[in-house]
Write an enzyme that holds these catalytic residues in place. Structure first.
Site, PDB file in Angstrom:
ATOM      1  N   ARG A   9      58.178 165.124  62.494  1.00 26.44           N
ATOM      2  CA  ARG A   9      56.888 165.158  62.983  1.00 26.44           C
ATOM      3  C   ARG A   9      56.747 165.308  64.572  1.00 26.44           C
ATOM      4  NH1 ARG A   9      54.508 160.332  59.458  1.00 26.44           N
ATOM      5  NH2 ARG A   9      56.944 159.692  59.631  1.00 26.44           N
ATOM      6  N   GLN A  43      74.831 156.921  58.712  1.00 25.30           N
ATOM      7  CA  GLN A  43      74.172 157.130  57.580  1.00 25.30           C
ATOM      8  C   GLN A  43      74.159 158.544  57.442  1.00 25.30           C
ATOM      9  OE1 GLN A  43      69.832 156.839  57.671  1.00 25.30           O
ATOM     10  NE2 GLN A  43      69.506 156.773  55.245  1.00 25.30           N
TER      11      GLN A  43
END
Ligand code: UD1
Ligand code: CA
Length: 454
Positions: A14, A73
């Site tokens: 975003r 990750q």
């Protein structure tokens, strides 16, 4: 002792940015560094930062913190998936784990401490921070019973219209009992609108889970887009400015002034409108900065005045006047009671005490003694197209207007340079230097010239 995990692997779609969201800065400090700083006072036994999207950039923004461990990750499958990556790292760890979203930069240490205390007092399996927001848009909604014990957290996009009416939100700040969390983590599923593993779903597998309301809800503002980044900046600014005014600093028009929270000011500093203080700047008592100035990573002494000027990475000693329209950059040191005036640029240059560079000059890679007077328009020609060279100027030396000092060059003490000189050779003490062509005046020249043409 508590361990801390900071979730910083997401891209932050975003933000519509190439830069990972947590690397965006708020008052010169990245979001993730702010989150990290907020937990340092708890002296955690370990700090693990989960990185993924552009992990090198995130690591670089935290390189000053040598004890931080980074956990990769590789695919960002959600906040729950991020915490699952800790399993091999925290094997055998038996205490509490604080989990902080990397995009909640205004959190106070005292609030985290409160969360931890409540968690321990009640011996909860998990405790999380919540707030009641008038505009809860974008946050996960928290549903509790009357005792603040959690029933569920529903992400906004998974909420029914009715659930959306609930204004109690999840701040993204959690304290878990690690052994219980570790046992439950493999149970997470991704059956939601985003097909992600949500950390918030952990509440289904743990008991008891308690919600703690934060006192100042501004603290838990999460940054997801540029508008929220700007709002957080405004909150930070009002915190910082209020604190300085309470400590005796005058801000003439606070709304037009910005001050990073890394800046240090003494009482009786006055900051005039449209002035911006950034980075590791320090300013001494009695100094008046602005209007219209930018001071970055610089140390200004007492009773310094700066008017419509830009100063970065520099030191200015007591009683010196800078500006209007001066630019000091690249490790400048200006001594006591100097004057650096109109349209003067100084770069990597040292001025002794009571030295003046009052008008239209560029001094680069130069070292000036005490009581030197630099005439209007004096320039150090410090760059030969390949290398930079140094200029040294002794005490009480005066350069005439429009002198060019071609470096490398040493001028001794008490030297006088005639106006308009181009000086290319070293000058010993006590000399007058004229390095320009002698003026030639030809009387009646114009009349004679015209007479020949006609
Ligand atoms: C999250 C919470 C929401 C809460 C809000 C508070 C979940 C599912 N939702 O939503 O309940 O109200 O924070 O601000 O947790 N991240 C990773 N790996 C991932 C995904 C995210 O490390 O795979 C990191 C992000 O870099 C970020 C943080 O986790 O720092 C939060 O992620 P974000 O996508 O912003 O979660 P929200 O939608 O805001
Ligand atoms: Ca968020």
């Amino acid at each position: 002792m508590v361990a801390v995990a900071i979730l910083a692997a997401g891209r932050g779609t975003r933000m519509k940015s190439d830069l990972p969201k947590v690397c965006h800065t708020l008052g010169s400090v990245s979001l993730v560094e702010r989150v990290l700083k907020s937990c340092l006072s708890l002296t955690p036994s370990r700090i693990l930062v989960i990185v993924g999207y552009q992990s090198e950039r995130v690591k670089k923004s935290l390189e000053a913190y040598s004890t931080v461990e980074f956990v990769e990750q590789t695919e960002q499958l959600g906040t729950g998936h991020a915490v699952q990556q800790l399993l091999p790292y925290l094997e055998g760890f038996t205490e509490e784990l604080l989990v902080l979203n990397g995009d909640v930069p205004l959190l106070r240490s005292s609030t985290i401490k409160q969360l931890l205390d409540t968690h321990k007092t009640h011996q909860n399996a998990a405790t999380l921070l919540t707030a009641h927001l008038s505009n809860p848009k974008g946050y996960g909604r928290v549903f509790c019973d009357g005792q603040n014990l959690l029933k569920q957290i529903v992400e906004e996009r998974d909420c029914t219209p009715e659930q959306k009416q609930n204004r109690r939100i999840n701040a993204g700040i959690y304290c878990f009992n690690w052994p219980q969390l570790a046992k439950a983590l493999p149970k997470l599923e991704a059956n939601n609108d985003q097909k992600e593993y949500y950390l918030t779903d952990m509440v289904k597998f743990l008991e008891p889970v308690m919600a703690v309301d934060v006192e100042d809800e501004q603290e838990i503002s999460g940054i997801n887009d540029r508008k929220q980044l700007a709002c957080a900046y405004e909150i930070l600014q009002s915190r910082v400015k209020d604190a300085w005014m309470e400590r005796g600093v005058t801000l003439v028009d606070p709304a037009s002034i910005t001050i990073d929270d890394t800046v240090k000011l003494q009482p009786d500093v006055t900051i005039e409108p449209q002035t911006h203080l950034r980075g590791k700047t320090q300013i001494g008592s009695g100094s008046r900065i602005g209007p219209g100035s930018l001071i970055e990573n610089s140390q200004l002494g007492e009773n310094v005045t700066v008017l419509y000027s830009v100063i970065s990475d520099s030191v200015v000693k007591d009683g010196t006047r800078i500006g209007p329209y001066a630019h000091l950059r690249g490790h400048v040191e200006v001594g006591e009671s100097c004057r650096v005036g109109n349209f003067v640029e100084l770069k990597n240059t040292t001025l002794g005490g009571r030295t003046n560079v009052a008008h239209l000059s560029y001094l680069g890679d130069a070292q000036l003694g005490n009581k030197v007077n630099i005439g209007a328009g004096t320039i150090t020609a410090n760059y030969d197209g390949v290398k930079k060279h140094r200029t040294q100027i002794g005490d009480r030396t005066k350069t005439g207007s429009n002198s060019v000092l071609v470096a490398p060059l040493t001028l001794g003490q008490d030297v006088t340079i005639a106006a308009g000189s181009t000086v290319t050779e070293d000058v010993p003490d006590d000399c007058l230097v004229l390095a320009r062509t002698r003026q030639v005046v030809k009387p009646g020249w114009r009349l004679k010239n015209q007479a020949e043409k006609s």
